[in-house]
Scaffold this motif. Sequence first.
Motif, PDB file in Angstrom:
ATOM      1  N   GLN A   1       0.812  -1.188  -0.221  1.00 15.85           N
ATOM      2  CA  GLN A   1       0.079  -0.048   0.391  1.00 15.85           C
ATOM      3  C   GLN A   1       0.762   1.125   0.472  1.00 15.85           C
ATOM      4  N   VAL A   2       0.757   2.925  -0.312  1.00 13.44           N
ATOM      5  CA  VAL A   2       1.719   4.012  -1.125  1.00 13.44           C
ATOM      6  C   VAL A   2       0.921   4.209  -0.239  1.00 13.44           C
ATOM      7  N   GLN A   3       0.875   5.605   0.328  1.00 15.33           N
ATOM      8  CA  GLN A   3       0.899   6.345   1.292  1.00 15.33           C
ATOM      9  C   GLN A   3       1.750   7.446   1.304  1.00 15.33           C
ATOM     10  N   VAL A   4       1.238   8.365   0.397  1.00 13.83           N
ATOM     11  CA  VAL A   4       1.434   9.937   0.532  1.00 13.83           C
ATOM     12  C   VAL A   4       1.008  10.841   1.297  1.00 13.83           C
ATOM     13  N   VAL A   5       1.665  11.574   2.423  1.00 16.40           N
ATOM     14  CA  VAL A   5       1.745  12.489   3.285  1.00 16.40           C
ATOM     15  C   VAL A   5       2.265  13.658   3.863  1.00 16.40           C
ATOM     16  N   GLU A   6       1.208  15.320   3.074  1.00 15.95           N
ATOM     17  CA  GLU A   6       1.561  16.200   3.499  1.00 15.95           C
ATOM     18  C   GLU A   6       1.585  16.318   4.314  1.00 15.95           C
ATOM     19  N   SER A   7       2.738  17.789   4.516  1.00 15.65           N
ATOM     20  CA  SER A   7       2.463  18.557   6.008  1.00 15.65           C
ATOM     21  C   SER A   7       2.986  20.144   6.398  1.00 15.65           C
ATOM     22  N   GLY A   8       2.719  20.632   6.771  1.00 14.94           N
ATOM     23  CA  GLY A   8       3.531  21.470   7.661  1.00 14.94           C
ATOM     24  C   GLY A   8       2.466  23.911   6.526  1.00 14.94           C
TER      25      GLY A   8
END
Length: 116
Positions: A1-8
């Motif tokens: 499973q692929v996760q792409v997580v943004e922050s900021g």
Amino acid sequence: QVQVVESGGGLVQAGGSLRLSCAASGSIFSINTMGWYRRAPGKQRELVAAISSGGNTNYADSVKGRFTISRDNAKNTVYLQMNSLKPEDTAVYYCNVNNNVGIAYWGKGTLVTVSL
């Protein structure tokens, strides 16, 4: 499973700065281009900046000279340094990661609000 997580993301006054980060994990295989898109209220999603695996960059005209995209290949992470922010930069910013076979992965987005 692929996760792409943004922050900021967050709220900042005009003229201020923010730094977005995006980390990709999972079975992505070989990552090619990484980038940032945004969707402002009432507008279509647009490319903000992109960076190839070799470090070549591309920017929207509206952010040239103010935003800088960079990446850490060892960490599968891409950054967007945003300086001299303007109210018109207010949008949800999405991270985009493309692998070498053309599959695109997207984060859920992070909200950037620039006040006067």
